[in-house]
Design a protein around this motif. Structure first.
Motif, PDB file in Angstrom:
ATOM      1  N   ASN A  45       0.832  -1.210   0.000  1.00 26.57           N
ATOM      2  CA  ASN A  45       0.000   0.000   0.000  1.00 26.57           C
ATOM      3  C   ASN A  45       0.862   1.253   0.000  1.00 26.57           C
ATOM      4  O   ASN A  45       0.593   2.205  -0.744  1.00 26.57           O
ATOM      5  CB  ASN A  45      -0.950   0.013   1.197  1.00 26.57           C
ATOM      6  N   ALA A  46       1.892   1.273   0.835  1.00 26.75           N
ATOM      7  CA  ALA A  46       2.781   2.437   0.894  1.00 26.75           C
ATOM      8  C   ALA A  46       3.516   2.627  -0.427  1.00 26.75           C
ATOM      9  O   ALA A  46       3.673   3.759  -0.904  1.00 26.75           O
ATOM     10  CB  ALA A  46       3.773   2.282   2.040  1.00 26.75           C
ATOM     11  N   ASN A  48       2.482   1.734  -3.402  1.00 24.12           N
ATOM     12  CA  ASN A  48       1.525   2.233  -4.389  1.00 24.12           C
ATOM     13  C   ASN A  48       1.275   3.726  -4.212  1.00 24.12           C
ATOM     14  O   ASN A  48       1.236   4.487  -5.184  1.00 24.12           O
ATOM     15  CB  ASN A  48       0.214   1.466  -4.313  1.00 24.12           C
ATOM     16  N   LYS A  49       1.124   4.167  -2.968  1.00 20.54           N
ATOM     17  CA  LYS A  49       0.910   5.590  -2.710  1.00 20.54           C
ATOM     18  C   LYS A  49       2.135   6.400  -3.104  1.00 20.54           C
ATOM     19  O   LYS A  49       2.013   7.482  -3.692  1.00 20.54           O
ATOM     20  CB  LYS A  49       0.572   5.824  -1.239  1.00 20.54           C
ATOM     21  N   LEU A  50       3.313   5.888  -2.786  1.00 19.54           N
ATOM     22  CA  LEU A  50       4.539   6.586  -3.143  1.00 19.54           C
ATOM     23  C   LEU A  50       4.695   6.662  -4.656  1.00 19.54           C
ATOM     24  O   LEU A  50       5.093   7.699  -5.198  1.00 19.54           O
ATOM     25  CB  LEU A  50       5.748   5.896  -2.515  1.00 19.54           C
ATOM     26  N   SER A  51       4.349   5.599  -5.338  1.00 14.16           N
ATOM     27  CA  SER A  51       4.433   5.594  -6.806  1.00 14.16           C
ATOM     28  C   SER A  51       3.520   6.654  -7.416  1.00 14.16           C
ATOM     29  O   SER A  51       3.888   7.311  -8.395  1.00 14.16           O
ATOM     30  CB  SER A  51       4.071   4.220  -7.355  1.00 14.16           C
ATOM     31  N   GLU A  52       2.344   6.838  -6.831  1.00 13.58           N
ATOM     32  CA  GLU A  52       1.435   7.883  -7.303  1.00 13.58           C
ATOM     33  C   GLU A  52       2.044   9.267  -7.089  1.00 13.58           C
ATOM     34  O   GLU A  52       1.881  10.165  -7.918  1.00 13.58           O
ATOM     35  CB  GLU A  52       0.101   7.793  -6.571  1.00 13.58           C
ATOM     36  N   GLN A  53       2.752   9.446  -5.989  1.00  7.71           N
ATOM     37  CA  GLN A  53       3.334  10.741  -5.672  1.00  7.71           C
ATOM     38  C   GLN A  53       4.589  11.027  -6.478  1.00  7.71           C
ATOM     39  O   GLN A  53       4.931  12.186  -6.700  1.00  7.71           O
ATOM     40  CB  GLN A  53       3.625  10.823  -4.178  1.00  7.71           C
ATOM     41  N   GLN A  56       4.139  13.258  -9.384  1.00  6.66           N
ATOM     42  CA  GLN A  56       3.913  14.667  -9.100  1.00  6.66           C
ATOM     43  C   GLN A  56       5.205  15.453  -8.843  1.00  6.66           C
ATOM     44  O   GLN A  56       5.172  16.670  -8.752  1.00  6.66           O
ATOM     45  CB  GLN A  56       2.982  14.801  -7.900  1.00  6.66           C
TER      46      GLN A  56
END
Length: 64
Positions: A45-46, A48-53, A56
């Protein structure tokens, strides 16, 4: 910076299965195996969230 973070995330995700296989060889209890699975879920989960960020990061030039 994006490339470095992305490679780090990929390395962590690639190592998860190897680490679990190594841990399972130690005859762990059911509770310990469940804990490992929970940790893997948290890491995924972490990651995946980091990959989204990571995407940016290039938009942050305006803040420098």
């Amino acid at each position: 910076m994006q490339l470095l973070i992305s490679q780090t995330v990929d390395s962590v995700l690639a190592a998860i299965d190897t680490a679990k296989v190594s841990a399972v060889k130690n005859n762990l209890s059911t509770a310990e195996l469940a804990h490992i699975d929970l940790c893997i879920k948290i890491i995924n989960n972490a990651a995946n969230k980091l990959s989204e960020q990571i995407i940016q990061l290039s938009n942050m030039d305006a803040f420098i």
